[in-house]
Design an enzyme around this catalytic site. Sequence first.
Site, mmCIF file in Angstrom:
data_model
loop_
_atom_site.group_PDB
_atom_site.id
_atom_site.type_symbol
_atom_site.label_atom_id
_atom_site.label_comp_id
_atom_site.label_asym_id
_atom_site.label_seq_id
_atom_site.Cartn_x
_atom_site.Cartn_y
_atom_site.Cartn_z
ATOM 1 N N GLU A 64 0.855 -1.202 0.000
ATOM 2 C CA GLU A 64 0.000 0.000 0.000
ATOM 3 C C GLU A 64 0.894 1.258 0.000
ATOM 4 O O GLU A 64 1.943 1.278 0.650
ATOM 5 C CB GLU A 64 -0.839 -0.048 1.290
ATOM 6 C CG GLU A 64 -1.727 1.141 1.557
ATOM 7 C CD GLU A 64 -2.441 1.032 2.916
ATOM 8 O OE1 GLU A 64 -2.062 0.161 3.744
ATOM 9 O OE2 GLU A 64 -3.382 1.810 3.148
ATOM 10 N N LYS A 98 -9.290 2.644 -1.917
ATOM 11 C CA LYS A 98 -9.537 2.004 -0.611
ATOM 12 C C LYS A 98 -10.837 2.504 0.003
ATOM 13 O O LYS A 98 -11.027 3.714 0.193
ATOM 14 C CB LYS A 98 -8.355 2.295 0.319
ATOM 15 C CG LYS A 98 -8.423 1.583 1.665
ATOM 16 C CD LYS A 98 -7.154 1.873 2.471
ATOM 17 C CE LYS A 98 -7.085 1.109 3.770
ATOM 18 N NZ LYS A 98 -5.829 1.388 4.505
ATOM 19 N N CYS A 157 -5.235 -3.194 2.524
ATOM 20 C CA CYS A 157 -4.966 -3.241 3.962
ATOM 21 C C CYS A 157 -6.212 -3.410 4.834
ATOM 22 O O CYS A 157 -6.796 -4.479 4.853
ATOM 23 C CB CYS A 157 -4.131 -2.023 4.358
ATOM 24 S SG CYS A 157 -3.141 -2.360 5.840
ATOM 25 N N VAL A 180 0.077 -2.359 10.727
ATOM 26 C CA VAL A 180 0.680 -2.008 12.013
ATOM 27 C C VAL A 180 0.079 -2.851 13.135
ATOM 28 O O VAL A 180 0.664 -2.962 14.205
ATOM 29 C CB VAL A 180 0.511 -0.501 12.325
ATOM 30 C CG1 VAL A 180 1.367 0.347 11.401
ATOM 31 C CG2 VAL A 180 -0.939 -0.054 12.234
#
Length: 265
Positions: free
Chosen positions: A40, A111, A145, A172
């Site tokens: 990404e 997205k 993501c 993350v």
Amino acid sequence: MLFKIGFCQFKPALLEKEKNIAKMCSLVDEIQADLIVFPELCTSGYVFCEKSEVQEFADDFESSKTTRLFTELSQKNNTAYVIGFPEKHDRKLYNSSMLINPDGTKHLYRKIHLFNEEKQWFAPGDLGFNVHQTKYGVLVGQMICFDWIFPEAARTLMLKGAQIIAHPANLVLPWCQKAMITRSLENRVYTITCNRTGTEVNQDKEFYFTGMSQVVSPLGEVLCDADKIEERVVVFEIDIESADDKQITKYNNILEDRIPEFYKY
Ligand code: ACM
């Protein structure tokens, strides 16, 4: 039909587009594959502090030098690529990915489920979840993501015919890689999650990205993966038709056994 798919896991440099694109080109140089997924926002990096930073490094999908360069790379290597990038269009910014095919066709995804501070920079995607042809007519859907945490994203792509879900990521949180095994299994599709690596710092912000990119089969097997830090291209040869087999037991088929009238609320 055998089809070679994989990912290019690396650490983009923040706000250094030319350097990132040069690195991406050199990492996939001479790699024989049919489809490779990049992370990404990998042309720009991720940890923005100002909208102006995104604006400066965002590209117009139809006419940018970035799109042109990846089109040339795709033709040169006879490989389709899915690449996450910041997109500018009609005065809006999107967190987007492009599927670039060696025959020159290209397809955009914006997205839909924005994560955390992304909502400060980007507009939510307005194109829906779509499936497009790549080499040999193989059907590829794109999601990015944080879309992983909404099972409807992968489900919609499967219902629209996706055999492979290309999934650029900047992860993350620690759960996605395991969850994508379920996304593959519950939809009987191949998934390619390409995550970035490294720590990125901008002013007082610091994010650590978890790597561990992977290709998962329709039976939920991790076919190949990377570790938390390496910068590496990994490819694996798959039998694409196994994504068309939705039969689980003699009596169970994941498409035919769905009962949408009970999924309403
Ligand atoms: C994410 O959606 N980049 C976590």
